[in-house]
Design a protein around this motif. Structure first.
Motif, PDB file in Angstrom:
ATOM      1  N   ARG A 119       0.839  -1.201   0.000  1.00 28.79           N
ATOM      2  CA  ARG A 119       0.000   0.000   0.000  1.00 28.79           C
ATOM      3  C   ARG A 119       0.871   1.248   0.000  1.00 28.79           C
ATOM      4  O   ARG A 119       1.906   1.271   0.654  1.00 28.79           O
ATOM      5  CB  ARG A 119      -0.835   0.024   1.267  1.00 28.79           C
ATOM      6  CG  ARG A 119      -2.075  -0.783   1.163  1.00 28.79           C
ATOM      7  CD  ARG A 119      -3.022  -0.265   2.200  1.00 28.79           C
ATOM      8  NE  ARG A 119      -3.787  -1.345   2.745  1.00 28.79           N
ATOM      9  CZ  ARG A 119      -4.224  -1.390   3.984  1.00 28.79           C
ATOM     10  NH1 ARG A 119      -3.929  -0.429   4.813  1.00 28.79           N
ATOM     11  NH2 ARG A 119      -4.945  -2.379   4.405  1.00 28.79           N
ATOM     12  N   PRO A 120       0.447   2.281  -0.714  1.00 28.80           N
ATOM     13  CA  PRO A 120       1.243   3.511  -0.679  1.00 28.80           C
ATOM     14  C   PRO A 120       1.142   4.204   0.686  1.00 28.80           C
ATOM     15  O   PRO A 120       0.202   3.955   1.440  1.00 28.80           O
ATOM     16  CB  PRO A 120       0.594   4.367  -1.768  1.00 28.80           C
ATOM     17  CG  PRO A 120      -0.774   3.846  -1.939  1.00 28.80           C
ATOM     18  CD  PRO A 120      -0.749   2.401  -1.546  1.00 28.80           C
ATOM     19  N   SER A 159       0.960   7.509   0.820  1.00 29.58           N
ATOM     20  CA  SER A 159      -0.037   8.557   0.541  1.00 29.58           C
ATOM     21  C   SER A 159      -0.381   8.513  -0.942  1.00 29.58           C
ATOM     22  O   SER A 159       0.317   7.860  -1.724  1.00 29.58           O
ATOM     23  CB  SER A 159       0.507   9.930   0.937  1.00 29.58           C
ATOM     24  OG  SER A 159       1.628  10.232   0.147  1.00 29.58           O
ATOM     25  N   GLY A 160      -1.437   9.225  -1.313  1.00 24.49           N
ATOM     26  CA  GLY A 160      -1.874   9.237  -2.706  1.00 24.49           C
ATOM     27  C   GLY A 160      -2.875   8.129  -2.989  1.00 24.49           C
ATOM     28  O   GLY A 160      -3.265   7.392  -2.079  1.00 24.49           O
ATOM     29  N   SER A 197      -5.830   1.620  -3.329  1.00 20.62           N
ATOM     30  CA  SER A 197      -4.719   1.899  -2.406  1.00 20.62           C
ATOM     31  C   SER A 197      -5.091   1.753  -0.936  1.00 20.62           C
ATOM     32  O   SER A 197      -4.213   1.710  -0.086  1.00 20.62           O
ATOM     33  CB  SER A 197      -4.153   3.291  -2.666  1.00 20.62           C
ATOM     34  OG  SER A 197      -5.171   4.198  -2.960  1.00 20.62           O
ATOM     35  N   ARG A 198      -6.362   1.680  -0.609  1.00 22.67           N
ATOM     36  CA  ARG A 198      -6.765   1.561   0.795  1.00 22.67           C
ATOM     37  C   ARG A 198      -7.482   0.241   1.068  1.00 22.67           C
ATOM     38  O   ARG A 198      -8.160   0.101   2.080  1.00 22.67           O
ATOM     39  CB  ARG A 198      -7.688   2.736   1.187  1.00 22.67           C
ATOM     40  CG  ARG A 198      -7.022   4.075   1.298  1.00 22.67           C
ATOM     41  CD  ARG A 198      -6.114   4.187   2.523  1.00 22.67           C
ATOM     42  NE  ARG A 198      -6.799   3.899   3.755  1.00 22.67           N
ATOM     43  CZ  ARG A 198      -6.332   3.072   4.698  1.00 22.67           C
ATOM     44  NH1 ARG A 198      -5.192   2.464   4.509  1.00 22.67           N
ATOM     45  NH2 ARG A 198      -7.002   2.870   5.795  1.00 22.67           N
ATOM     46  N   LEU A 199      -7.355  -0.689   0.165  1.00 22.14           N
ATOM     47  CA  LEU A 199      -8.083  -1.953   0.356  1.00 22.14           C
ATOM     48  C   LEU A 199      -7.511  -2.748   1.526  1.00 22.14           C
ATOM     49  O   LEU A 199      -6.298  -2.776   1.714  1.00 22.14           O
ATOM     50  CB  LEU A 199      -7.970  -2.819  -0.901  1.00 22.14           C
ATOM     51  CG  LEU A 199      -8.778  -2.422  -2.122  1.00 22.14           C
ATOM     52  CD1 LEU A 199      -8.466  -3.383  -3.264  1.00 22.14           C
ATOM     53  CD2 LEU A 199     -10.257  -2.418  -1.842  1.00 22.14           C
ATOM     54  N   PRO A 200      -8.356  -3.427   2.309  1.00 24.58           N
ATOM     55  CA  PRO A 200      -7.834  -4.380   3.285  1.00 24.58           C
ATOM     56  C   PRO A 200      -7.043  -5.474   2.569  1.00 24.58           C
ATOM     57  O   PRO A 200      -7.284  -5.755   1.387  1.00 24.58           O
ATOM     58  CB  PRO A 200      -9.099  -4.971   3.922  1.00 24.58           C
ATOM     59  CG  PRO A 200     -10.162  -3.970   3.675  1.00 24.58           C
ATOM     60  CD  PRO A 200      -9.824  -3.306   2.373  1.00 24.58           C
ATOM     61  N   GLU A 201      -6.123  -6.093   3.300  1.00 23.81           N
ATOM     62  CA  GLU A 201      -5.208  -7.045   2.661  1.00 23.81           C
ATOM     63  C   GLU A 201      -5.941  -8.187   1.955  1.00 23.81           C
ATOM     64  O   GLU A 201      -5.517  -8.651   0.907  1.00 23.81           O
ATOM     65  CB  GLU A 201      -4.226  -7.585   3.690  1.00 23.81           C
ATOM     66  CG  GLU A 201      -3.191  -6.516   4.036  1.00 23.81           C
ATOM     67  CD  GLU A 201      -2.104  -7.003   4.951  1.00 23.81           C
ATOM     68  OE1 GLU A 201      -2.390  -7.871   5.775  1.00 23.81           O
ATOM     69  OE2 GLU A 201      -0.990  -6.500   4.846  1.00 23.81           O
ATOM     70  N   PHE A 222      -8.751  -8.031   0.411  1.00 20.14           N
ATOM     71  CA  PHE A 222      -9.255  -7.575  -0.877  1.00 20.14           C
ATOM     72  C   PHE A 222      -8.112  -7.250  -1.836  1.00 20.14           C
ATOM     73  O   PHE A 222      -8.284  -7.312  -3.050  1.00 20.14           O
ATOM     74  CB  PHE A 222     -10.191  -6.375  -0.675  1.00 20.14           C
ATOM     75  CG  PHE A 222     -11.466  -6.758  -0.001  1.00 20.14           C
ATOM     76  CD1 PHE A 222     -12.500  -7.318  -0.716  1.00 20.14           C
ATOM     77  CD2 PHE A 222     -11.611  -6.607   1.372  1.00 20.14           C
ATOM     78  CE1 PHE A 222     -13.664  -7.706  -0.086  1.00 20.14           C
ATOM     79  CE2 PHE A 222     -12.772  -6.984   2.011  1.00 20.14           C
ATOM     80  CZ  PHE A 222     -13.805  -7.541   1.280  1.00 20.14           C
ATOM     81  N   MET A 246      -2.610   6.236   6.206  1.00 25.15           N
ATOM     82  CA  MET A 246      -1.887   5.227   5.430  1.00 25.15           C
ATOM     83  C   MET A 246      -0.555   4.925   6.097  1.00 25.15           C
ATOM     84  O   MET A 246       0.358   4.381   5.471  1.00 25.15           O
ATOM     85  CB  MET A 246      -1.685   5.726   4.007  1.00 25.15           C
ATOM     86  CG  MET A 246      -2.991   5.866   3.254  1.00 25.15           C
ATOM     87  SD  MET A 246      -2.778   6.710   1.726  1.00 25.15           S
ATOM     88  CE  MET A 246      -3.389   5.513   0.579  1.00 25.15           C
ATOM     89  N   GLU A 275     -14.986  -3.470   1.993  1.00 32.18           N
ATOM     90  CA  GLU A 275     -13.659  -3.112   1.496  1.00 32.18           C
ATOM     91  C   GLU A 275     -13.080  -1.897   2.209  1.00 32.18           C
ATOM     92  O   GLU A 275     -12.021  -1.403   1.823  1.00 32.18           O
ATOM     93  CB  GLU A 275     -13.728  -2.852  -0.009  1.00 32.18           C
ATOM     94  CG  GLU A 275     -14.000  -4.117  -0.806  1.00 32.18           C
ATOM     95  CD  GLU A 275     -13.846  -3.914  -2.296  1.00 32.18           C
ATOM     96  OE1 GLU A 275     -13.521  -2.798  -2.726  1.00 32.18           O
ATOM     97  OE2 GLU A 275     -14.061  -4.900  -3.031  1.00 32.18           O
ATOM     98  N   TYR A 287     -13.263  -1.369   5.931  1.00 31.38           N
ATOM     99  CA  TYR A 287     -13.174  -1.523   7.396  1.00 31.38           C
ATOM    100  C   TYR A 287     -14.219  -0.678   8.125  1.00 31.38           C
ATOM    101  O   TYR A 287     -13.953  -0.168   9.205  1.00 31.38           O
ATOM    102  CB  TYR A 287     -11.793  -1.105   7.905  1.00 31.38           C
ATOM    103  CG  TYR A 287     -10.666  -2.033   7.551  1.00 31.38           C
ATOM    104  CD1 TYR A 287     -10.544  -3.265   8.164  1.00 31.38           C
ATOM    105  CD2 TYR A 287      -9.690  -1.658   6.634  1.00 31.38           C
ATOM    106  CE1 TYR A 287      -9.487  -4.112   7.870  1.00 31.38           C
ATOM    107  CE2 TYR A 287      -8.638  -2.495   6.335  1.00 31.38           C
ATOM    108  CZ  TYR A 287      -8.543  -3.727   6.955  1.00 31.38           C
ATOM    109  OH  TYR A 287      -7.500  -4.553   6.670  1.00 31.38           O
TER     110      TYR A 287
END
Lengths: 224, 340
Positions: A57-58, A60-61, A71-75, A77, B40, B127, B129
């Motif tokens: 995952r990044p 940021s961005g 970029s924000r998916l749970p692992e 997914f 993040m 997707e 949380y």
């Protein structure tokens, strides 16, 4: 198809050994295009590929694939996304040396709960495509570098991905085999797959099928 | 204090389970305090991974909890042999003031665990949380309940004294006797049968017609009726189902049903009853989550239907089992009604 927006990846943030692997990178690769990211070792090419491929995952961005933010998916997914959309060729191939060629190619198909017959058919087709039909039962460790590269290609395509990512795919190949590999990738592009390659090999970025060449330096990306 | 292999097994399983739950509780605390879905940072990624670990702990903890519930019953039966006056688990539970509270806390922890796992089931299909903070706030209550369970069990077995005389189930569930058990046993059997067999078609009808329309009130009504029918079923087991199993109108013990003498029929009855009860709770409880976004709505909708359908089947099976027992008894005795 692939849209990378101001993406950064910083390892060990806030610590003395902090590494800015990718910094504020933006990139758009439309469907069916082949893009090459070139740059010296340590410039962040591999990290960028792993971010696009949802292996990491990044910091940021945002990254979107076919309009969907990834970029924000749970692992869990992230895994599902990779399994469905991404085929990756690693620089070191990452094949399981003691397994046969066919088993290595079939590995991405096992979690899809396909029947044994369908898996066999798919493996047959892929091995035929990379011309390894006769090496089917051979353990991977007995193959040459070029043959191993072809197994890696077959495995990357096993899940019929829309996106193919290749990290230094010609690093272990001579010029003739590199040309052969590029011809294969060209054929994949012709099928409408989106291809992103990280390479500093002129055979790759100078190939006529490449649509765009980008340069990466110290984590930053610029178009050539 | 009484120590036998079953008691030691109880302690070991409970200590292990409590240690796991306490670890999950610490993770919950970290998540409740530091969770930032927009972040993040590496710290957030670590929290996400720990949230998966906590969920796995609770999943395994649930099965240990179910086994410990069965083990508790077996242990109660085994210690009843050394407690004067006790003939079965009822006598063991009556032996000191921690007995019944211990059983109720254990059942409550198991029920809460199932509800938590249902919440986790929904959250793990999202997707973003979205339900994770809520899920771990709920877990903050579940883990202490397991600690209370351990404490009650510990004090229960510590306080067991083979010198003190307890009561047998015949006294605790004696018709016209004193106490809650006796009051329930004294309920008139035929009106109870009418209430029981009258309520089940109503419950199934609401489930099959009203709740299947997937309206919020349909689900709430079905879940509410599920709670009422669960309570009614407990009363029915004590008042008329168990006498039919024992083929004796004065025996009402809800625990002896699980003995070998009666073909372990109690295990089947309670498995169906608790399964049906828990699954009929879910449609109504999950309805409360639907306001948390379209993605939650879609996941919950599928789960509600599944829970509703399975609970209807389980309720049906739960009613069939005692009905068969009664019918077989009546046929064998030539319609000589048990309570006449």
């Amino acid at each position: 198809m692939i849209r990378v927006m101001s993406v950064s990846k910083v390892y060990n943030k806030g610590e003395p050994n902090q590494v800015r692997a990718v910094w504020e990178v933006s990139l758009h690769v439309p469907q069916g295009e082949m893009a090459v990211v070139r740059g010296p070792s340590g410039s962040g090419k591999t990290t960028l590929l792993t971010l696009i491929g949802c292996f990491a995952r990044p910091s940021s961005g945002e990254i979107q694939v076919a309009g969907k933010p990834i970029s924000r998916l749970p692992e869990k997914f992230m895994t599902l996304h990779r399994r469905k959309h991404v085929g990756m060729m690693f620089q070191q191939f990452n094949l399981i040396q003691d397994l046969s060629v066919e088993k290595n190619v079939a590995i991405p198909l096992y979690p899809l709960q396909l029947s044994g017959r369908l898996i066999d058919e798919r493996v047959d087709a892929l091995l035929h495509m990379v011309r390894l039909d006769k090496r089917r039962a051979f353990p991977v460790k007995r193959l040459s570098g070029g043959e191993q590269q072809r197994v890696a290609i077959a495995r990357a395509l096993a899940n019929d991905p829309e996106i193919v990512l290749a990290d230094e795919p010609t690093a272990h190949l001579d010029t003739a085999l590199s040309q052969e590999l590029m011809t294969m990738l060209q054929a994949l592009k012709a099928e409408g797959r989106t291809i992103v390659i990280a390479s500093h090999d002129p055979v790759v970025y100078g190939h006529p099928s490449v649509d765009r060449v980008l340069t990466m330096k110290d984590g930053c990306l610029s178009e050539v | 204090m009484i120590l036998n292999p079953w008691v030691i097994a109880m302690y070991v399983s409970l200590l292990g389970m409590t240690a796991l739950y306490l670890y999950a509780w610490i993770i919950s605390l970290q998540i409740v305090k530091r969770w930032d879905a927009a972040s993040m940072e590496q710290g957030q990624l670590m929290l996400e991974r720990r949230s998966h670990l906590a969920a796995i702990i609770i999943q395994y903890g649930f099965w240990i909890q179910v086994m410990s519930l069965v083990l508790f019953y077996v242990t109660l039966e085994s210690v009843s042999e050394v407690i004067p006056g006790a003939m079965c688990a009822t006598g063991s539970l009556q032996a000191n003031s921690f007995g019944f509270p211990s059983l109720f806390v254990k059942i409550a922890a198991t029920i809460l665990c199932v509800l938590w796992l249902s919440l986790h089931h929904v959250d793990s299909r999202l997707e973003d949380y979205r339900l994770t903070p809520l899920k771990f706030r709920v877990l903050l209550f579940l883990a202490p309940l397991v600690v209370v369970d351990l404490a009650f069990q510990f004090f229960y077995f510590m306080e067991l004294d083979p010198e003190i005389i307890s009561s047998c189930c015949g006294v605790v569930f004696e018709i016209e006797g004193k106490g809650l058990g006796a009051s329930v046993a004294s309920l008139p059997p035929y009106p109870m049968m009418i209430a029981f067999y009258g309520a089940i078609p109503f419950l199934l009808l609401v489930g099959l017609v009203f709740a299947r329309e997937a309206t919020p009130w349909g689900y709430y009504t079905y879940s509410g009726l599920g709670v009422l029918f669960f309570l009614l079923s407990i009363l029915a087991i004590i008042s008329f189902i168990s006498p039919y199993v024992y083929e004796a109108p004065t025996l009402h013990c809800p625990f002896c049903l699980m003995r070998q003498d009666y073909g372990y029929i109690g295990y089947l009855l309670y498995l169906l009853l608790f399964g049906a009860f828990l699954l009929s709770l879910l449609p109504g409880l999950l309805e409360l989550l639907k306001g948390k976004g379209l993605a939650v709505h879609q996941v919950v909708r599928g789960l509600q239907r599944k829970a509703l359908n399975i609970s209807l089947v389980l309720w049906g099976l739960f009613v069939i089992v005692p009905t068969l027992i009664i019918v077989v008894y009546e046929m064998r005795s030539g319609a000589g009604h048990l309570f006449d």
